[in-house]
Design a protein around this motif. Structure first.
Motif, PDB file in Angstrom:
ATOM      1  N   GLN A  59       0.836  -1.201   0.000  1.00  0.00           N
ATOM      2  CA  GLN A  59       0.000   0.000   0.000  1.00  0.00           C
ATOM      3  C   GLN A  59       0.874   1.256   0.000  1.00  0.00           C
ATOM      4  N   ILE A  60       0.637   2.121  -0.973  1.00  0.00           N
ATOM      5  CA  ILE A  60       1.401   3.352  -1.174  1.00  0.00           C
ATOM      6  C   ILE A  60       0.410   4.519  -1.245  1.00  0.00           C
ATOM      7  N   THR A  61       0.798   5.671  -0.733  1.00  0.00           N
ATOM      8  CA  THR A  61      -0.020   6.878  -0.827  1.00  0.00           C
ATOM      9  C   THR A  61       0.784   7.968  -1.509  1.00  0.00           C
ATOM     10  N   VAL A  62       0.148   8.677  -2.428  1.00  0.00           N
ATOM     11  CA  VAL A  62       0.722   9.877  -3.011  1.00  0.00           C
ATOM     12  C   VAL A  62      -0.184  11.040  -2.627  1.00  0.00           C
ATOM     13  N   GLY A  63       0.424  12.161  -2.304  1.00  0.00           N
ATOM     14  CA  GLY A  63      -0.355  13.328  -1.925  1.00  0.00           C
ATOM     15  C   GLY A  63       0.518  14.565  -1.907  1.00  0.00           C
ATOM     16  N   TRP A  64      -0.025  15.627  -1.373  1.00  0.00           N
ATOM     17  CA  TRP A  64       0.696  16.892  -1.277  1.00  0.00           C
ATOM     18  C   TRP A  64       0.369  17.537   0.066  1.00  0.00           C
ATOM     19  N   ASP A  65       1.383  18.130   0.682  1.00  0.00           N
ATOM     20  CA  ASP A  65       1.154  19.006   1.827  1.00  0.00           C
ATOM     21  C   ASP A  65       2.197  20.120   1.802  1.00  0.00           C
ATOM     22  N   ASN A  66       1.991  21.137   2.605  1.00  0.00           N
ATOM     23  CA  ASN A  66       2.880  22.298   2.553  1.00  0.00           C
ATOM     24  C   ASN A  66       4.232  22.052   3.220  1.00  0.00           C
ATOM     25  N   TRP A  67       4.433  20.944   3.901  1.00  0.00           N
ATOM     26  CA  TRP A  67       5.718  20.618   4.517  1.00  0.00           C
ATOM     27  C   TRP A  67       6.597  19.797   3.579  1.00  0.00           C
ATOM     28  N   SER A  68       5.975  18.914   2.803  1.00  0.00           N
ATOM     29  CA  SER A  68       6.714  17.947   1.992  1.00  0.00           C
ATOM     30  C   SER A  68       6.639  18.216   0.502  1.00  0.00           C
TER      31      SER A  68
END
Length: 96
Positions: A59-68
């Motif tokens: 299980q893998i997650t891709v996403g976006w946040d303002n830290w990474s």
């Protein structure tokens, strides 16, 4: 530049601080050329907007946040080797 980090739960994350959320589809296109991404278990992950998928039954997650920026992380430590492979692939693509 993609960088791999160990996170507190023992999993790894591959981050690119310079990318934005709208870059995720392009990142997925690169991954789809190299890996068999299984979106059948995809969902929005708890606590942030992300897309879950499996590579080699991990299980893998891709996403976006303002830290990474854009991040790709394993959901358990069994997927850490996949994150290492992803980092190698994405950095080799950015060098071309």
């Amino acid at each position: 530049m993609w960088k791999v980090y160990d996170i507190s739960n023992g999993c790894k994350t591959c981050d690119n601080l310079h990318l934005k959320a709208e870059d995720i589809p392009d990142v997925l296109k690169i991954l789809e050329k190299e890996f068999d991404l299984d979106y059948s278990k995809g969902a929005v992950s708890g606590g942030f907007a992300g897309l879950d998928f499996c590579i080699e039954n991990k299980q893998i997650t891709v996403g976006w946040d303002n830290w990474s920026g854009v991040f790709i992380m394993s959901q358990d430590s069994d997927g850490n080797n996949i994150i290492d492979k992803i980092e190698t692939l994405l950095n080799s693509c950015s060098e071309e």
